[in-house]
Design a protein around this motif. Sequence first.
Motif, PDB file in Angstrom:
ATOM      1  N   GLU A 173      11.758 -11.141  -6.012  1.00  0.00           N
ATOM      2  CA  GLU A 173      11.202 -10.478  -7.238  1.00  0.00           C
ATOM      3  C   GLU A 173      10.069  -9.332  -6.653  1.00  0.00           C
ATOM      4  N   ILE A 174       9.797  -8.476  -7.774  1.00  0.00           N
ATOM      5  CA  ILE A 174       9.030  -7.301  -7.417  1.00  0.00           C
ATOM      6  C   ILE A 174       7.664  -7.924  -7.366  1.00  0.00           C
ATOM      7  N   ILE A 175       6.873  -7.525  -6.039  1.00  0.00           N
ATOM      8  CA  ILE A 175       5.479  -7.834  -5.961  1.00  0.00           C
ATOM      9  C   ILE A 175       4.597  -6.341  -5.948  1.00  0.00           C
ATOM     10  N   ALA A 176       5.307  -5.152  -6.126  1.00  0.00           N
ATOM     11  CA  ALA A 176       4.549  -3.891  -6.324  1.00  0.00           C
ATOM     12  C   ALA A 176       5.385  -3.023  -6.786  1.00  0.00           C
ATOM     13  N   ILE A 177       5.212  -2.140  -7.774  1.00  0.00           N
ATOM     14  CA  ILE A 177       5.823  -1.014  -8.357  1.00  0.00           C
ATOM     15  C   ILE A 177       4.975  -0.007  -8.867  1.00  0.00           C
ATOM     16  N   SER A 178       5.446   1.379  -8.731  1.00  0.00           N
ATOM     17  CA  SER A 178       4.949   2.680  -9.147  1.00  0.00           C
ATOM     18  C   SER A 178       5.936   3.276 -10.059  1.00  0.00           C
ATOM     19  N   ASN A 179       5.454   3.711 -11.247  1.00  0.00           N
ATOM     20  CA  ASN A 179       6.164   4.505 -12.268  1.00  0.00           C
ATOM     21  C   ASN A 179       7.403   3.657 -12.780  1.00  0.00           C
ATOM     22  N   GLY A 180       7.131   2.337 -12.867  1.00  0.00           N
ATOM     23  CA  GLY A 180       8.012   1.225 -13.440  1.00  0.00           C
ATOM     24  C   GLY A 180       8.565   1.692 -14.800  1.00  0.00           C
ATOM     25  N   LEU A 181       8.043   2.786 -15.546  1.00  0.00           N
ATOM     26  CA  LEU A 181       8.799   3.065 -16.965  1.00  0.00           C
ATOM     27  C   LEU A 181      10.042   3.623 -16.682  1.00  0.00           C
ATOM     28  N   GLU A 226      10.505   6.396  -9.045  1.00  0.00           N
ATOM     29  CA  GLU A 226       9.986   5.099  -9.280  1.00  0.00           C
ATOM     30  C   GLU A 226      10.087   4.284  -7.664  1.00  0.00           C
ATOM     31  N   VAL A 227       9.049   3.774  -7.428  1.00  0.00           N
ATOM     32  CA  VAL A 227       9.017   2.948  -6.017  1.00  0.00           C
ATOM     33  C   VAL A 227       8.670   1.639  -6.280  1.00  0.00           C
ATOM     34  N   VAL A 228       9.567   0.750  -5.776  1.00  0.00           N
ATOM     35  CA  VAL A 228       9.731  -0.679  -6.003  1.00  0.00           C
ATOM     36  C   VAL A 228       9.682  -1.544  -4.892  1.00  0.00           C
ATOM     37  N   LEU A 229       8.770  -2.532  -4.713  1.00  0.00           N
ATOM     38  CA  LEU A 229       8.863  -3.350  -3.523  1.00  0.00           C
ATOM     39  C   LEU A 229       9.212  -4.876  -3.942  1.00  0.00           C
ATOM     40  N   PHE A 230      10.239  -5.346  -3.361  1.00  0.00           N
ATOM     41  CA  PHE A 230      10.727  -6.804  -3.518  1.00  0.00           C
ATOM     42  C   PHE A 230      10.384  -7.497  -2.316  1.00  0.00           C
ATOM     43  N   ASP A 231       9.956  -8.965  -2.615  1.00  0.00           N
ATOM     44  CA  ASP A 231       9.570  -9.780  -1.684  1.00  0.00           C
ATOM     45  C   ASP A 231      10.805 -10.873  -1.656  1.00  0.00           C
ATOM     46  N   LEU A 232      11.397 -10.955  -0.501  1.00  0.00           N
ATOM     47  CA  LEU A 232      12.612 -11.883  -0.384  1.00  0.00           C
ATOM     48  C   LEU A 232      12.144 -13.086   0.195  1.00  0.00           C
ATOM     49  N   ARG A 233      11.017 -13.420   0.855  1.00  0.00           N
ATOM     50  CA  ARG A 233      10.666 -14.434   1.352  1.00  0.00           C
ATOM     51  C   ARG A 233      10.598 -15.789   0.480  1.00  0.00           C
ATOM     52  N   GLU A 272       0.728  -1.182  -0.036  1.00  0.00           N
ATOM     53  CA  GLU A 272       0.017   0.129   0.111  1.00  0.00           C
ATOM     54  C   GLU A 272       0.782   1.452   0.025  1.00  0.00           C
ATOM     55  N   LEU A 273       1.933   1.307   0.623  1.00  0.00           N
ATOM     56  CA  LEU A 273       2.991   2.457   0.868  1.00  0.00           C
ATOM     57  C   LEU A 273       3.471   2.485  -0.472  1.00  0.00           C
ATOM     58  N   VAL A 274       3.798   1.589  -1.354  1.00  0.00           N
ATOM     59  CA  VAL A 274       4.420   1.845  -2.716  1.00  0.00           C
ATOM     60  C   VAL A 274       3.463   2.469  -3.743  1.00  0.00           C
ATOM     61  N   GLN A 275       2.137   2.115  -3.613  1.00  0.00           N
ATOM     62  CA  GLN A 275       1.122   3.038  -4.371  1.00  0.00           C
ATOM     63  C   GLN A 275       1.013   4.404  -3.783  1.00  0.00           C
ATOM     64  N   PHE A 276       1.008   4.501  -2.264  1.00  0.00           N
ATOM     65  CA  PHE A 276       0.845   6.141  -1.827  1.00  0.00           C
ATOM     66  C   PHE A 276       2.219   6.775  -2.095  1.00  0.00           C
ATOM     67  N   LEU A 277       3.264   6.409  -1.967  1.00  0.00           N
ATOM     68  CA  LEU A 277       4.590   7.107  -2.407  1.00  0.00           C
ATOM     69  C   LEU A 277       4.559   7.608  -4.105  1.00  0.00           C
ATOM     70  N   GLY A 278       3.960   6.564  -4.818  1.00  0.00           N
ATOM     71  CA  GLY A 278       4.178   6.698  -6.160  1.00  0.00           C
ATOM     72  C   GLY A 278       3.185   8.093  -6.597  1.00  0.00           C
ATOM     73  N   GLU A 279       1.947   8.003  -5.866  1.00  0.00           N
ATOM     74  CA  GLU A 279       1.135   9.118  -6.247  1.00  0.00           C
ATOM     75  C   GLU A 279       1.619  10.399  -5.781  1.00  0.00           C
ATOM     76  N   THR A 280       2.061  10.256  -4.506  1.00  0.00           N
ATOM     77  CA  THR A 280       2.564  11.457  -3.725  1.00  0.00           C
ATOM     78  C   THR A 280       3.790  11.929  -4.349  1.00  0.00           C
ATOM     79  N   LEU A 281       5.081  11.445  -4.437  1.00  0.00           N
ATOM     80  CA  LEU A 281       6.171  11.904  -5.205  1.00  0.00           C
ATOM     81  C   LEU A 281       6.075  12.305  -6.803  1.00  0.00           C
TER      82      LEU A 281
END
Length: 232
Positions: free
Chosen positions: A37-45, A25-32, A11-20
């Motif tokens: 790998e990426i599980i959420a990304i804003s402004n990935g272009l 580019e805001v990227v969330l990696f899941d290391l579990r 949820e923070l990735v979406q919030f930061l992407g819209e706010t900034l």
Amino acid sequence: MSKNIMLHYTELVQFLGETLGPDYEVVLFDLRNNKNEIIAISNGLISNRSIGDSITDYMQENLKDKDYKFTDYRANYRGIVRGNKFIRCSTKYIKDESNEIIGLLCINFDDSRYEKISSDILKLCHPDDLVENVIFEKADDSLIAETAENLDIKITDVAVRLIDDIISTINKPVSMLSKKEKVEIVSLLNSKKIFQLKSSIPLVAKKLSISEATLYRYITNLDKVNKNNNDI
């Protein structure tokens, strides 16, 4: 608990992407479970990445060295996108209750639009002289061997590959290299301007099994030789 933490960061990735805005580019990696790998990304272009893409070699090296054990984040280091464009990167290590890493939250800033704005302003106020003095940075072509598949490659990734390639030409283990051979390697790296990158000093020193002080001494001696040759 880990699932709730990752949901929070998603949820923070979406919030930061819209706010900034689109320059971040805001990227969330899941290391579990070794997903990495990426599980959420804003402004990935900005880096042409999307859901499912894996972490970079630079970050894999940090995880291997357990860098997260000594700090909670790495801020304001440089990365490369689109083959030759520097961006400013920061990474937050996401940890569970036992202080083990489970994810990465990365924020990458692309200042391309601001460079254009500053250039346009200079053209308006003094087009003939000042524009020629605008400082523009581009990675040396010899340091950029990859294209679209490695748009998010980091400066330290390039340095690792370059030093490994040069060492491999000697066909010897590092432990068997003579001082002369190590100086030759440093000279080749210096000719590639790798030491203009601050992060390359500890990296090269580690690869050659010498201290940073010794590496600085090699570089200083090379600079003196080059200066003397230029003075002749």
